[in-house]
Design a protein around this motif. Sequence first.
Motif, mmCIF file in Angstrom:
data_model
loop_
_atom_site.group_PDB
_atom_site.id
_atom_site.type_symbol
_atom_site.label_atom_id
_atom_site.label_comp_id
_atom_site.label_asym_id
_atom_site.label_seq_id
_atom_site.Cartn_x
_atom_site.Cartn_y
_atom_site.Cartn_z
ATOM 1 N N PHE A 1 0.831 -1.199 0.000
ATOM 2 C CA PHE A 1 0.000 0.000 0.000
ATOM 3 C C PHE A 1 0.867 1.252 0.000
ATOM 4 C CE2 PHE A 1 -3.361 -2.786 1.755
ATOM 5 C CZ PHE A 1 -4.453 -2.366 0.990
ATOM 6 N N VAL A 2 0.369 2.296 -0.670
ATOM 7 C CA VAL A 2 0.899 3.651 -0.567
ATOM 8 C C VAL A 2 -0.211 4.528 -0.013
ATOM 9 C CG1 VAL A 2 1.819 5.655 -1.794
ATOM 10 C CG2 VAL A 2 2.439 3.354 -2.546
ATOM 11 N N LEU A 3 0.088 5.283 1.025
ATOM 12 C CA LEU A 3 -0.889 6.244 1.519
ATOM 13 C C LEU A 3 -0.723 7.518 0.681
ATOM 14 C CD1 LEU A 3 -2.162 6.810 5.032
ATOM 15 C CD2 LEU A 3 -1.571 8.794 3.663
ATOM 16 N N VAL A 4 -1.674 7.749 -0.191
ATOM 17 C CA VAL A 4 -1.603 8.857 -1.142
ATOM 18 C C VAL A 4 -1.921 10.179 -0.465
ATOM 19 C CG1 VAL A 4 -2.659 9.799 -3.249
ATOM 20 C CG2 VAL A 4 -2.179 7.347 -3.077
ATOM 21 N N GLU A 5 -2.892 10.157 0.426
ATOM 22 C CA GLU A 5 -3.389 11.397 1.018
ATOM 23 C C GLU A 5 -3.960 11.077 2.392
ATOM 24 O OE1 GLU A 5 -7.550 13.695 0.322
ATOM 25 O OE2 GLU A 5 -6.290 13.482 -1.474
ATOM 26 N N GLY A 6 -3.727 11.993 3.345
ATOM 27 C CA GLY A 6 -4.321 11.841 4.667
ATOM 28 C C GLY A 6 -3.374 11.244 5.686
#
Length: 354
Positions: free
Chosen positions: A292-297
Motif C-alpha cells: 500500500f501507498v498512503l496517497v493522502e491523509g
Amino acid sequence: MTVMSQGHGANDQRAQLEALYAAMAPKGLLPLWESLHALVLAEPQSPAKPWRWSYDEVRDHLMRAGDIISAEQAERRVLILENPGLGGLSAITPSLYAGLQLILPGEVAPCHRHSQNALRFVMEGSGAFTALDGEKAVMQPFDLVLTPAGQWHDHGNQTDQPMIWLDGLDIPTVRLFDASFAERLDVAAHPETVPAGDTLTRYGHNMRPLRGSLADRRPSARPLFHYRYADWRPALDAMASSAEIDPHFGHALEFLNPADGGPILSTISAHVRLLPAGFETRTRQATDGTVFVLVEGEATLELGDQEIRLGARDMVVIPSWVPYRFQAHSQTILFGYSDKASQMKLDLYRECNH
C-alpha cells in the motif's frame, strides 16, 4: 520391562531410518513424512514481515544515490524495498518486488524489455515520461503506468525537477518459474511511434477502435497502459458521494484491463480506496500479500498485534493472511497492488472478512 522394549524399538527404528536417509540423500531422495507438516500448511505462514517505509527517509537515500550514480550507469536507479523477512531475495512479498526509482532532469533510463510485468505509481514530480513501444505517457503525481511483459520501455525526464515513482514487479514470480528473459535496445530511447497519449485517446474512454481496423494498434490482450490520477481520483470521489460504504474496504475501485475487464496485468492487481475521516474498517485477511501507498491523509494500520502510523506517501506491506484494519484520522486515499491476479488464475485466492 515393556517400556524399555518400546524404547529400544523406537531407537532401532530411528537408527534404521537415519541409515535409509543417508543412503537416499546422494540420489536426490527425501522422505515426505519428515517434512509434510511444513510443506502443506493449515493456513498461510508468510516469511514476509509487516513493514513500513517512510517516503521521506527513502527519498533522502535515493537523492544521495542520484549524486553518485547516473541513470544510464545504473540502467535503473532504484532503491529496493526489501522485506526484512526475505533477506537476499530483493522481494517485498514472496511473489512481488517493490522499489523507488529516480530520474533526474535531463536523464534517460535506457530502453529495454523483459519477461517481468511492471507497474509505476508516481510519487513525486510532473512531466517526465515512460515510453512504451515508442509512445510516451507523460506522468503526473499518483498516475499509474504499466509496462507489461515483453514490451519495450524507457523513461525520460525533460523537466527541471526530479521524478520519483514506485516500481512494482512480479520478479519473484518469474524467478519461481525460471522464465526470465531480457533484452536491451541498441539506442537509449525507442524511436517515437505515435504522439504522447495516443493510447488514452483510443482506449481510455471505455471504448476501443474497431477490432481489425488500422486504428486498433495496441496488443489486443492489454491495450491500455496509463491510468491517470486526474481520472481515477474524481471517480473515487463520485463513488464516495453516493455509494454505500463497504465496512472492510471503505470506498474502493479496482483498475481494470479494458480488453477483458480483468486485472491490469497478468500477475498483478491494483486498486485505490477512500476512507472518510474517522472511518475504521473491520478486520480482514487475504492470501494476497499487498503493498500500500498512503496517497493522502493520515491513518493507523493495525496489523496483527502491531500498530503502524502512516503519513503521506508512506509505503507498507501486509503479508499474506495477516489480519489488518485501517483507522483514518483524516480523509485517506490508498493505492494498493498485490498478486491477486496470479492467485485467482491458480485458484489459490482466499479472503476472510471479520
